[in-house]
Design a protein around this motif. Structure first.
Motif, PDB file in Angstrom:
ATOM      1  N   GLU A   5       3.884  10.261  -7.116  1.00 28.20           N
ATOM      2  CA  GLU A   5       4.965  10.585  -8.068  1.00 28.20           C
ATOM      3  C   GLU A   5       4.459  10.548  -9.495  1.00 28.20           C
ATOM      4  OE1 GLU A   5       8.498   8.333  -7.465  1.00 28.20           O
ATOM      5  OE2 GLU A   5       8.800   9.169  -5.448  1.00 28.20           O
ATOM      6  N   GLY A   6       3.445   9.689  -9.747  1.00 28.22           N
ATOM      7  CA  GLY A   6       2.859   9.649 -11.082  1.00 28.22           C
ATOM      8  C   GLY A   6       3.235   8.412 -11.864  1.00 28.22           C
ATOM      9  N   SER A  19       0.826  -1.208   0.000  1.00 26.67           N
ATOM     10  CA  SER A  19       0.000   0.000   0.000  1.00 26.67           C
ATOM     11  C   SER A  19       0.862   1.261   0.000  1.00 26.67           C
ATOM     12  CB  SER A  19      -0.996  -0.008   1.157  1.00 26.67           C
ATOM     13  OG  SER A  19      -0.348  -0.143   2.392  1.00 26.67           O
ATOM     14  N   GLN A  20       2.001   1.212   0.679  1.00 26.67           N
ATOM     15  CA  GLN A  20       2.884   2.394   0.647  1.00 26.67           C
ATOM     16  C   GLN A  20       3.452   2.622  -0.756  1.00 26.67           C
ATOM     17  OE1 GLN A  20       5.770   1.984   3.811  1.00 26.67           O
ATOM     18  NE2 GLN A  20       4.349   2.833   5.337  1.00 26.67           N
ATOM     19  N   SER A  21       3.794   1.539  -1.440  1.00 31.86           N
ATOM     20  CA  SER A  21       4.307   1.690  -2.812  1.00 31.86           C
ATOM     21  C   SER A  21       3.231   2.265  -3.726  1.00 31.86           C
ATOM     22  CB  SER A  21       4.774   0.335  -3.356  1.00 31.86           C
ATOM     23  OG  SER A  21       5.868  -0.144  -2.615  1.00 31.86           O
ATOM     24  N   VAL A  22       1.978   1.794  -3.557  1.00 33.13           N
ATOM     25  CA  VAL A  22       0.882   2.310  -4.374  1.00 33.13           C
ATOM     26  C   VAL A  22       0.716   3.809  -4.147  1.00 33.13           C
ATOM     27  CG1 VAL A  22      -1.632   2.267  -4.666  1.00 33.13           C
ATOM     28  CG2 VAL A  22      -0.363   0.112  -4.548  1.00 33.13           C
ATOM     29  N   LEU A  23       0.760   4.231  -2.877  1.00 35.40           N
ATOM     30  CA  LEU A  23       0.600   5.655  -2.573  1.00 35.40           C
ATOM     31  C   LEU A  23       1.737   6.479  -3.175  1.00 35.40           C
ATOM     32  CD1 LEU A  23      -0.626   5.387   1.124  1.00 35.40           C
ATOM     33  CD2 LEU A  23      -1.979   6.103  -0.850  1.00 35.40           C
ATOM     34  N   SER A  24       2.950   5.943  -3.131  1.00 37.22           N
ATOM     35  CA  SER A  24       4.081   6.661  -3.737  1.00 37.22           C
ATOM     36  C   SER A  24       3.898   6.788  -5.245  1.00 37.22           C
ATOM     37  CB  SER A  24       5.392   5.932  -3.441  1.00 37.22           C
ATOM     38  OG  SER A  24       5.677   5.993  -2.059  1.00 37.22           O
TER      39      SER A  24
END
Lengths: 248, 248
Positions: free
Chosen positions: A65-66, A56-61
């Protein structure tokens, strides 16, 4: 475990999430699971996440970031997508990207690719919406018949929502019911715990009216928990005894 | 799905089970999941089953027809075991026997060996007891701190038990709370449904005082459901609105 719920009523959106994460019962920490993305008056979004924290943290990043624009140049971010539907699609793409990057190694290590996400809010010119995204990146939208969605440890907190929430429920009452739903979950599952994050976004404002963290011992929530417990006990006391058996 | 609960309070035992079984959502039937084994005044036992119906039916047949005595001659049945503990061991052996006979072929067909069982009651000369058996044939016993055990779809019905049941709860109130717990489960999971079977066994009588099937439309249970819904709505209405947000 995690418990997050989103309620989309006529007056607007309520999002709630706990903050407890655990990697085993002996490794418990507090991490934010409810995230706000707002350009005041233009867009106000809230995203709640459940499942594997690294995913979930990677998804939010990725959505911050785009990701490369699918049908054009440059990148698309959660701040640039033109509609809520496109925001849900962007998050779905981010989930698939993380699955592509980390999925195989996770599964090789015996870790299921487990993530689910609630996305709610409104972008100016479009309707207020609430989506639930699955680990495959697909998603469903909340409707007016059952105006709420839940992720994570959803069962303990569902009975009160099932019985008490409808589309005409006011925003403050919806928030209160979300807190009762959270209380039921915390009471029955140690993996869900305080602090609790809440966001409310009144419809057609694109501006959150509440962004608040409820810490342990906070008087209102403490009082709500006590009152709800007392009310439940009183509620069953008022029901007559079953006629089947020995009288008391 | 299935929901069964057992409550063991000072005054005795309550057992409750729904009757809905399904092999896929389009193949739904009514099967008894709560079974009584009684020799009036000598032993009164109740067994509730969840999981794969073919497994639980085979287990029930084995403990009725008997398994070879482990340390002697002849067979042991649920009517001949001298103590509740030995009854739990007998059921555990029956589960392992079925696992031995059917387990591999079930798993080869992609069907998990899934069964869980509640055993409660009393045999003259011994204490009243309540056990929960797992698919491996092992079991745990209910204690006085948390005087209930659940199998099947247990989460929806747990909050009311968590808050309202203790060892000093009277038997009629325990039955009422079991019915509320069942109502919460039926309301939130379509796979759990009426009719409902109930058995109560007052302590030290070895004689069930209630053996009853509640059919759809039965007035008391219908009234309990209505009152409980109304009481829940009233309960949250009485709690003040959250201080965080826009006033109504």
């Amino acid at each position: 475990m995690t418990y997050c719920a989103g309620l989309l009523v006529r007056e607007g959106l309520v999002m709630i999430a706990d903050t407890r994460t655990n990697a085993g019962l002996d490794n418990i920490s507090t991490f934010r699971k409810l995230h706000q993305f707002e350009i005041a008056g233009e867009r106000s979004l809230a995203i709640a996440t459940a499942g594997n924290l690294s995913i979930s943290q990677s998804v939010l990043s990725l959505i911050t970031e785009g990701l490369p624009h699918e049908h054009g140049e440059g990148v698309e971010t959660i701040y640039s997508v033109p509609t809520l539907f496109r925001a849900a699609q962007l998050i779905g793409r981010a989930i698939r990207e993380v699955s592509h990057t980390d999925g195989k190694e996770l599964e090789d290590s015996g870790v299921k690719f487990d993530v689910s996400i609630l996305l709610g809010g409104q972008i100016k010119g479009g309707p207020a919406r609430l989506y639930m995204l699955y680990a495959a990146g697909n998603f469903i939208e909340c409707g007016v018949e059952t105006p709420y969605l839940q992720i994570g440890e959803h069962k303990y907190g569902k009975p009160i929502l099932d019985r008490a929430v409808n589309f005409e429920t006011t925003l403050p009452v919806a928030l209160k019911l979300a807190l009762i739903s959270m209380d039921s979950t915390i009471r029955s599952n140690l993996g869900v715990g305080l602090p609790i994050d809440i966001i409310t976004i009144p419809r057609d404002t694109q501006l959150a009216s509440i962004v608040h963290r409820i810490e342990a011992g906070e008087p209102y929530f403490h009082d709500l928990r006590e009152r709800w417990s007392a009310a439940l006990r009183a509620a069953h006391s008022a029901i007559p005894l079953p006629p089947y058996g020995p009288k008391p």
